[in-house]
Write an enzyme that holds these catalytic residues in place. Sequence first.
Site, PDB file in Angstrom:
ATOM      1  N   CYS A  86       0.867  -1.175   0.000  1.00  0.00           N
ATOM      2  CA  CYS A  86       0.000   0.000   0.000  1.00  0.00           C
ATOM      3  C   CYS A  86       0.906   1.227   0.000  1.00  0.00           C
ATOM      4  CB  CYS A  86      -0.902  -0.015   1.237  1.00  0.00           C
ATOM      5  SG  CYS A  86      -2.069   1.360   1.320  1.00  0.00           S
ATOM      6  N   GLU A 128      -9.145  -1.632  -1.198  1.00  0.00           N
ATOM      7  CA  GLU A 128      -9.573  -0.235  -1.063  1.00  0.00           C
ATOM      8  C   GLU A 128     -10.823  -0.112  -0.191  1.00  0.00           C
ATOM      9  OE1 GLU A 128      -7.253   1.575  -1.774  1.00  0.00           O
ATOM     10  OE2 GLU A 128      -6.214   0.389  -3.287  1.00  0.00           O
TER      11      GLU A 128
END
Length: 137
Positions: A86, A128
């Site tokens: 990420c 997400e």
Amino acid sequence: MIKEIVRDKEILSIRSEAATKADMQTVRDLLDTVKANEERCVGMAANMIGVHKTILVALIGDEYVAMINPVIVDKSKETYDTEEGCLSLDGVRPVTRHSIITVEYLDKKFKRRRGIFRDFEAEIIQHEIDHFSGIII
């Protein structure tokens, strides 16, 4: 406008709220920011640019798709273990993801959509959507 990526875990842990048409600038900012980082990023949630709204962008096929207020309405029983990175974190972490998901969302024109996503595309979306709940891999 390209925004700075938030790396503060306290900020990232805040739950997101539903987006409205008033949040369209955030959609544009997310698309600009993910495209500016596309050599190392395939998806982004709004909280990664400091906005706590349920908006994400994900690489679907060869283009980035904005999903406003996405909800996973169905998922396969089949899962797999993988590692994800990420932009908001250093390194990778182990996760378990569903192989197939069905998502209902609003597109950039606030038109209701429903899509079935498999494998890597499903993984991006699940990652997400986790951000919306303050879940950091």
